[in-house]
Design an enzyme around this catalytic site. Sequence first.
Site, PDB file in Angstrom:
ATOM      1  N   TYR A 206      -2.173  -1.254  10.382  1.00 41.19           N
ATOM      2  CA  TYR A 206      -2.129  -1.359   8.916  1.00 41.19           C
ATOM      3  C   TYR A 206      -0.802  -0.809   8.385  1.00 41.19           C
ATOM      4  O   TYR A 206      -0.137  -1.434   7.557  1.00 41.19           O
ATOM      5  CB  TYR A 206      -3.318  -0.593   8.331  1.00 41.19           C
ATOM      6  CG  TYR A 206      -3.540  -0.784   6.852  1.00 41.19           C
ATOM      7  CD1 TYR A 206      -4.292  -1.848   6.375  1.00 41.19           C
ATOM      8  CD2 TYR A 206      -3.014   0.114   5.922  1.00 41.19           C
ATOM      9  CE1 TYR A 206      -4.521  -2.016   5.012  1.00 41.19           C
ATOM     10  CE2 TYR A 206      -3.228  -0.040   4.560  1.00 41.19           C
ATOM     11  CZ  TYR A 206      -3.984  -1.110   4.111  1.00 41.19           C
ATOM     12  OH  TYR A 206      -4.203  -1.271   2.754  1.00 41.19           O
TER      13      TYR A 206
ATOM     14  N   SER B 128       0.863  -1.187   0.000  1.00 47.23           N
ATOM     15  CA  SER B 128       0.000   0.000   0.000  1.00 47.23           C
ATOM     16  C   SER B 128       0.898   1.235   0.000  1.00 47.23           C
ATOM     17  O   SER B 128       2.079   1.149   0.364  1.00 47.23           O
ATOM     18  CB  SER B 128      -0.838   0.002   1.291  1.00 47.23           C
ATOM     19  OG  SER B 128      -1.484   1.244   1.473  1.00 47.23           O
TER      20      SER B 128
HETATM   21  P1  NAD Z   1     -11.432  -6.201  -0.218  1.00 45.55           P
HETATM   22  O1  NAD Z   1     -12.029  -6.075   1.127  1.00 45.55           O
HETATM   23  O2  NAD Z   1     -12.255  -5.906  -1.426  1.00 45.55           O
HETATM   24  O3  NAD Z   1     -10.813  -7.660  -0.413  1.00 45.55           O
HETATM   25  C1  NAD Z   1     -10.085  -8.276   0.604  1.00 45.55           C
HETATM   26  C2  NAD Z   1     -10.000  -9.749   0.315  1.00 45.55           C
HETATM   27  O4  NAD Z   1      -9.272 -10.388   1.386  1.00 45.55           O
HETATM   28  C3  NAD Z   1     -11.364 -10.428   0.258  1.00 45.55           C
HETATM   29  O5  NAD Z   1     -11.355 -11.449  -0.720  1.00 45.55           O
HETATM   30  C4  NAD Z   1     -11.496 -11.043   1.653  1.00 45.55           C
HETATM   31  O6  NAD Z   1     -12.386 -12.136   1.704  1.00 45.55           O
HETATM   32  C5  NAD Z   1     -10.058 -11.460   1.886  1.00 45.55           C
HETATM   33  N1  NAD Z   1      -9.754 -11.694   3.287  1.00 45.55           N
HETATM   34  C6  NAD Z   1      -9.934 -10.869   4.340  1.00 45.55           C
HETATM   35  N2  NAD Z   1      -9.545 -11.479   5.468  1.00 45.55           N
HETATM   36  C7  NAD Z   1      -9.113 -12.720   5.128  1.00 45.55           C
HETATM   37  C8  NAD Z   1      -8.606 -13.829   5.847  1.00 45.55           C
HETATM   38  N3  NAD Z   1      -8.469 -13.809   7.171  1.00 45.55           N
HETATM   39  N4  NAD Z   1      -8.279 -14.941   5.155  1.00 45.55           N
HETATM   40  C9  NAD Z   1      -8.443 -14.996   3.811  1.00 45.55           C
HETATM   41  N5  NAD Z   1      -8.911 -13.980   3.074  1.00 45.55           N
HETATM   42  C10 NAD Z   1      -9.246 -12.859   3.732  1.00 45.55           C
HETATM   43  O7  NAD Z   1     -10.131  -5.292  -0.163  1.00 45.55           O
HETATM   44  P2  NAD Z   1      -9.167  -4.684  -1.279  1.00 45.55           P
HETATM   45  O8  NAD Z   1      -9.290  -3.227  -1.210  1.00 45.55           O
HETATM   46  O9  NAD Z   1      -9.317  -5.386  -2.580  1.00 45.55           O
HETATM   47  O10 NAD Z   1      -7.754  -5.044  -0.624  1.00 45.55           O
HETATM   48  C11 NAD Z   1      -6.879  -6.016  -1.133  1.00 45.55           C
HETATM   49  C12 NAD Z   1      -5.472  -5.679  -0.692  1.00 45.55           C
HETATM   50  O11 NAD Z   1      -5.100  -4.416  -1.231  1.00 45.55           O
HETATM   51  C13 NAD Z   1      -5.309  -5.565   0.831  1.00 45.55           C
HETATM   52  O12 NAD Z   1      -4.079  -6.147   1.229  1.00 45.55           O
HETATM   53  C14 NAD Z   1      -5.299  -4.073   1.058  1.00 45.55           C
HETATM   54  O13 NAD Z   1      -4.601  -3.721   2.223  1.00 45.55           O
HETATM   55  C15 NAD Z   1      -4.589  -3.612  -0.198  1.00 45.55           C
HETATM   56  N6  NAD Z   1      -4.806  -2.210  -0.515  1.00 45.55           N
HETATM   57  C16 NAD Z   1      -6.067  -1.733  -0.749  1.00 45.55           C
HETATM   58  C17 NAD Z   1      -6.235  -0.394  -1.041  1.00 45.55           C
HETATM   59  C18 NAD Z   1      -7.589   0.202  -1.319  1.00 45.55           C
HETATM   60  O14 NAD Z   1      -7.713   1.428  -1.330  1.00 45.55           O
HETATM   61  N7  NAD Z   1      -8.616  -0.597  -1.585  1.00 45.55           N
HETATM   62  C19 NAD Z   1      -5.127   0.456  -1.088  1.00 45.55           C
HETATM   63  C20 NAD Z   1      -3.859  -0.069  -0.847  1.00 45.55           C
HETATM   64  C21 NAD Z   1      -3.720  -1.396  -0.562  1.00 45.55           C
END
Ligand code: NAD
Length: 264
Positions: free
Chosen positions: A159, A146
Amino acid sequence: MEQSLAGRSALITGSTSGIGLGIARLLAAAGAKVMLNGFGKPEDIEAARQEVAALSGGVVPAYSAADLSDPAQVRAMCAEAEAALGSVDILVNNAGIQFTSPVDQFPEAKWDAIIAINLSSNFHAAKAVLPGMKARNWGRIINVASAHGLVGSPEKVAYVAAKHGVVGMTKVMALEVAQSGITCNAICPGFVRTPLAEAQVGPLAQKHGVSEEVALRDYLLAKQPSKRWVEVDEVAHMALYLCGPGSGAVNGAALSIDGGWVAA
Ligand code: NAD
């Protein structure tokens, strides 16, 4: 799309939603066999599998319901992926959760969960699949970190600590595989339009007494100079590039996709 990943197999964690599902879609469309992982309603998970299948000539992706907060389940998922796909050539450590609170009020259980899912699971999965990658002398480990792996923000102590850890871990793994056909990189998105990020808009609007539109622009995206969401596909294309031909010298990088956030 060019079938540049034919013959490759990919395990993408947290791929029932958001960025992970977007990456799974592109890798499958490029010809990779994939395993999905993550939580959700059974019908939504089935819909995600069918969506990926439609992009890969009808091949329904494997799926693991492993809870990545448990190291034993992470290891079991990797073994299951190797058995189901024949190998794990590409590991995308993407699963993640968020929780916000000032440090002095931050629940210890939330700290433990975020460190386990967002940081430790990346280590356990990479440790499990690296021997196979080394034996085949080819592999891609992509850690979805991130912008918060590079800079801090208030109320995100677990985080930010976890994502900085992911960036550090990425560098160590990259150095260890530097003379092989394996690479390890981190992708550092800004705010991406997914359920995880969209869930932060409502509480910000309430906290500041403004509309969700204003909360998004002035508070959530305050540090994102583009003043727009990064789209899932914009992140997924970076993962596809890292798996495709011509990316072998990109190793140990923290690749920002953040509308200019960390340039400021
Ligand atoms: P999201 O909530 O849409 O998806 C998260 C996924 O992780 C889902 O499939 C969920 O079921 C799974 N998950 C959560 N806890 C879990 C567990 N204990 N075991 C197995 N699976 C689990 O979120 P996203 O925004 O797509 O995030 C994905 C990644 O991207 C994360 O690591 C997040 O930190 C990172 N990220 C997101 C953003 C953003 O703005 N959306 C920005 C930077 C980084």
